[in-house]
Design a protein around this motif. Structure first.
Motif, PDB file in Angstrom:
ATOM      1  N   ARG A   3      47.463  53.451  -4.004  1.00  0.00           N
ATOM      2  CA  ARG A   3      46.266  52.636  -3.858  1.00  0.00           C
ATOM      3  C   ARG A   3      45.817  52.671  -2.400  1.00  0.00           C
ATOM      4  NH1 ARG A   3      43.301  50.006  -6.762  1.00  0.00           N
ATOM      5  NH2 ARG A   3      44.625  49.755  -8.562  1.00  0.00           N
ATOM      6  N   PHE A   4      44.509  52.767  -2.204  1.00  0.00           N
ATOM      7  CA  PHE A   4      43.960  52.839  -0.848  1.00  0.00           C
ATOM      8  C   PHE A   4      43.917  51.457  -0.226  1.00  0.00           C
ATOM      9  CE2 PHE A   4      40.432  52.829   2.194  1.00  0.00           C
ATOM     10  CZ  PHE A   4      40.839  53.860   3.012  1.00  0.00           C
ATOM     11  N   PHE A   9      45.716  52.557   6.122  1.00  0.00           N
ATOM     12  CA  PHE A   9      45.115  53.850   6.438  1.00  0.00           C
ATOM     13  C   PHE A   9      44.845  53.948   7.939  1.00  0.00           C
ATOM     14  CE2 PHE A   9      41.370  56.590   6.932  1.00  0.00           C
ATOM     15  CZ  PHE A   9      41.725  57.704   6.199  1.00  0.00           C
ATOM     16  N   ARG A  10      44.259  52.897   8.486  1.00  0.00           N
ATOM     17  CA  ARG A  10      43.939  52.858   9.916  1.00  0.00           C
ATOM     18  C   ARG A  10      45.210  52.848  10.756  1.00  0.00           C
ATOM     19  NH1 ARG A  10      43.369  48.805  13.379  1.00  0.00           N
ATOM     20  NH2 ARG A  10      43.394  47.136  11.835  1.00  0.00           N
ATOM     21  N   LYS A  39      36.334  41.126   1.111  1.00  0.00           N
ATOM     22  CA  LYS A  39      35.294  42.014   0.602  1.00  0.00           C
ATOM     23  C   LYS A  39      35.960  43.248   0.016  1.00  0.00           C
ATOM     24  CE  LYS A  39      31.131  44.402   2.063  1.00  0.00           C
ATOM     25  NZ  LYS A  39      29.845  43.844   2.404  1.00  0.00           N
ATOM     26  N   SER A  40      35.399  43.742  -1.074  1.00  0.00           N
ATOM     27  CA  SER A  40      35.927  44.961  -1.694  1.00  0.00           C
ATOM     28  C   SER A  40      35.366  46.191  -0.995  1.00  0.00           C
ATOM     29  CB  SER A  40      35.530  45.014  -3.164  1.00  0.00           C
ATOM     30  OG  SER A  40      36.113  43.952  -3.862  1.00  0.00           O
ATOM     31  N   LEU A  41      36.122  47.234  -1.032  1.00  0.00           N
ATOM     32  CA  LEU A  41      35.690  48.500  -0.450  1.00  0.00           C
ATOM     33  C   LEU A  41      34.861  49.245  -1.491  1.00  0.00           C
ATOM     34  CD1 LEU A  41      35.927  50.418   1.984  1.00  0.00           C
ATOM     35  CD2 LEU A  41      37.963  51.353   0.922  1.00  0.00           C
ATOM     36  N   SER A  42      33.584  49.420  -1.222  1.00  0.00           N
ATOM     37  CA  SER A  42      32.699  50.101  -2.171  1.00  0.00           C
ATOM     38  C   SER A  42      32.981  51.601  -2.179  1.00  0.00           C
ATOM     39  CB  SER A  42      31.235  49.864  -1.784  1.00  0.00           C
ATOM     40  OG  SER A  42      30.927  50.549  -0.579  1.00  0.00           O
ATOM     41  N   TYR A  60      44.204  59.158  -3.505  1.00  0.00           N
ATOM     42  CA  TYR A  60      44.282  57.710  -3.644  1.00  0.00           C
ATOM     43  C   TYR A  60      43.700  57.263  -4.974  1.00  0.00           C
ATOM     44  CZ  TYR A  60      45.246  57.624   1.350  1.00  0.00           C
ATOM     45  OH  TYR A  60      45.818  57.808   2.579  1.00  0.00           O
ATOM     46  N   VAL A  61      44.314  56.223  -5.530  1.00  0.00           N
ATOM     47  CA  VAL A  61      43.800  55.607  -6.754  1.00  0.00           C
ATOM     48  C   VAL A  61      42.658  54.682  -6.365  1.00  0.00           C
ATOM     49  CG1 VAL A  61      44.389  54.072  -8.661  1.00  0.00           C
ATOM     50  CG2 VAL A  61      46.093  55.654  -7.775  1.00  0.00           C
TER      51      VAL A  61
END
Length: 62
Positions: A3-4, A9-10, A39-42, A60-61
């Motif tokens: 999962r991302f 990641f950063r 907030k969700s990542l679009s 990534y899923v």
């Protein structure tokens, strides 16, 4: 695949939020909201991040 998670990641790339913002053009407030779970990542933002770092999105899923 995994999962991302934007913060992971950063962190894996040893980037500050400022560096991520400079590379992707995503506003600071948006990065902070995503990393804090407010907030969700679009799909659009994911694509911008993956394109900026030349990462295969299929790793990534969603």
């Amino acid at each position: 695949m995994r999962r991302f998670n934007l913060k992971e990641f950063r962190s894996e790339r040893n980037l500050t939020q400022k560096q991520l913002i400079a590379k992707t053009g995503i506003p600071n407030v948006t990065i902070t909201q995503i990393e804090n779970g407010h907030k969700s990542l679009s799909k659009e933002l994911r694509k911008r991040i993956f394109d900026a770092f030349q990462v295969d999105e299929r790793l990534y899923v969603a």
